[in-house]
Design a protein around this motif. Structure first.
Motif, PDB file in Angstrom:
ATOM      1  N   PRO A  88       0.697  -1.078  -0.114  1.00  0.00           N
ATOM      2  CA  PRO A  88      -0.081   0.253  -0.013  1.00  0.00           C
ATOM      3  C   PRO A  88       0.799   1.125   0.026  1.00  0.00           C
ATOM      4  O   PRO A  88       1.970   1.159   0.660  1.00  0.00           O
ATOM      5  N   ASN A  89       0.590   2.229  -0.540  1.00  0.00           N
ATOM      6  CA  ASN A  89       1.108   3.330  -0.468  1.00  0.00           C
ATOM      7  C   ASN A  89       2.639   3.345  -1.335  1.00  0.00           C
ATOM      8  O   ASN A  89       3.625   4.090  -0.605  1.00  0.00           O
ATOM      9  N   ALA A  90       2.867   2.492  -2.298  1.00  0.00           N
ATOM     10  CA  ALA A  90       4.105   2.564  -2.906  1.00  0.00           C
ATOM     11  C   ALA A  90       3.926   2.768  -4.343  1.00  0.00           C
ATOM     12  O   ALA A  90       2.877   2.560  -5.176  1.00  0.00           O
ATOM     13  N   SER A  91       5.024   3.452  -5.073  1.00  0.00           N
ATOM     14  CA  SER A  91       4.804   3.851  -6.453  1.00  0.00           C
ATOM     15  C   SER A  91       6.142   3.651  -6.908  1.00  0.00           C
ATOM     16  O   SER A  91       7.191   3.660  -6.462  1.00  0.00           O
ATOM     17  N   TYR A  92       6.284   3.509  -8.339  1.00  0.00           N
ATOM     18  CA  TYR A  92       7.469   3.104  -8.829  1.00  0.00           C
ATOM     19  C   TYR A  92       7.678   3.826 -10.154  1.00  0.00           C
ATOM     20  O   TYR A  92       6.611   3.799 -11.004  1.00  0.00           O
TER      21      TYR A  92
ATOM     22  N   ARG B  10      16.810  11.354 -18.191  1.00  0.00           N
ATOM     23  CA  ARG B  10      17.614  11.175 -16.892  1.00  0.00           C
ATOM     24  C   ARG B  10      16.705  11.646 -15.620  1.00  0.00           C
ATOM     25  O   ARG B  10      15.737  12.265 -15.759  1.00  0.00           O
ATOM     26  N   ILE B  11      17.131  10.975 -14.513  1.00  0.00           N
ATOM     27  CA  ILE B  11      16.334  11.716 -13.212  1.00  0.00           C
ATOM     28  C   ILE B  11      17.231  12.975 -12.958  1.00  0.00           C
ATOM     29  O   ILE B  11      18.076  13.203 -12.354  1.00  0.00           O
ATOM     30  N   ASP B  12      16.298  14.229 -13.552  1.00  0.00           N
ATOM     31  CA  ASP B  12      16.860  15.346 -13.113  1.00  0.00           C
ATOM     32  C   ASP B  12      16.331  16.174 -11.964  1.00  0.00           C
ATOM     33  O   ASP B  12      15.285  15.899 -11.502  1.00  0.00           O
ATOM     34  N   GLU B  13      16.742  17.460 -11.935  1.00  0.00           N
ATOM     35  CA  GLU B  13      16.103  18.311 -10.837  1.00  0.00           C
ATOM     36  C   GLU B  13      14.474  18.555 -11.112  1.00  0.00           C
ATOM     37  O   GLU B  13      13.657  18.607 -10.324  1.00  0.00           O
TER      38      GLU B  13
ATOM     39  N   GLU C  36       7.871  15.110  -8.989  1.00  0.00           N
ATOM     40  CA  GLU C  36       7.811  13.689  -8.276  1.00  0.00           C
ATOM     41  C   GLU C  36       7.769  13.560  -7.026  1.00  0.00           C
ATOM     42  O   GLU C  36       6.891  13.038  -6.332  1.00  0.00           O
ATOM     43  N   LEU C  37       8.494  14.730  -6.281  1.00  0.00           N
ATOM     44  CA  LEU C  37       8.900  14.542  -4.881  1.00  0.00           C
ATOM     45  C   LEU C  37       8.277  15.781  -4.015  1.00  0.00           C
ATOM     46  O   LEU C  37       8.460  16.146  -2.847  1.00  0.00           O
TER      47      LEU C  37
END
Length: 242
Positions: free
Chosen positions: A170-174, A192-195, A201-202
């Motif tokens: 529960p409450n997980a994301s990917y 890429r995972i960039d700023e 996302e965060l």
């Protein structure tokens, strides 16, 4: 194992390979049976030692299984300088390895934070698998988010397993990011995972603990991005390899 990290004095021992699972063309997961079982904390590592071409070689590998699981597992990707990784990926079921551990302070235990974010690249996904198994076995409902970056679609380690684990929590994301060629993969992010991506996302994850794992350049970039979006240093834990 309780939620407090127990102090184990690492000692050299033999571990029998019980199972080998191919994750990608150059990555395998080895399931090990320890001659002297020990308790390890979530996301700790072991040292593997071997005599290769007349030289004593030691290499650290994150434990890719949760301490709630029966057997210790390591996941080995063959690198560009493949002395130990080549050796391990050539082993067979029934072979023995010299290992020593557990080591490391790259840990999380229940009560440390109300949210967890795991960010990894390449084989830096190994501690994330252990996190997800732990959350399932402990029936935790703490929100957890996984951001994973790979260069190619066929380099995704635990490709099907990650989705299966996430679906049980529960409450997980990917979110999977492919930086070069998605190949046959669908519904994955390119880039890429960039700023900028992190800011999107965060937004609701400022109070999380962040666990970063990958090559030094990747980890350093992730730290910079996180600090730029306001994540305090004391909420960021890191493990670099290579």
């Amino acid at each position: 194992m309780n939620e407090m990290v127990k102090k184990n004095k690492p000692k050299l021992q033999l571990a029998k390979i019980l199972k080998i699972n191919r994750e990608t063309k150059d990555t395998h997961t080895l399931t090990l049976q320890l001659s002297e079982p020990f308790e390890w904390a979530l996301a700790q590592f072991i040292m593997v030692q071997a005599e290769i071409d007349g030289k004593s070689v030691r290499r650290a590998y994150t434990i890719s299984s949760s301490p709630t699981r029966k057997n210790l597992e390591i996941t080995v990707r063959q690198t560009d300088t493949p002395t130990m990784s080549k050796y391990l990926n050539e082993r067979e079921v029934g072979d023995y390895l010299n290992i020593k551990g557990p080591y490391g302070r790259f840990i999380w235990k229940v009560g440390m934070s109300e949210k967890v974010v795991c960010i990894g690249a390449g084989s830096g996904i190994t501690p994330t698998r252990a996190f997800l198994q732990f959350f399932i076995d402990k029936k935790l409902e703490i929100p957890i988010k996984v951001l994973y970056s790979c260069s190619y679609g066929d380099n995704v380690i635990f490709r099907n397993e990650l989705n299966e684990l996430i679906d049980q929590i529960p409450n997980a994301s990917y979110s999977l990011s492919i930086t070069r060629d998605k190949m046959e993969l669908d519904n994955v992010r390119t880039g890429r995972i960039d700023e900028a991506f992190m800011r999107t996302e965060l937004t609701d994850w400022k109070d999380a603990y962040y666990y970063l794992c990958g090559a030094p350049s990747f980890v350093n970039h992730m730290i910079t991005h996180l600090e730029n979006i306001g994540i305090p240093k004391n909420q960021i834990k890191k493990e670099k390899w290579g």
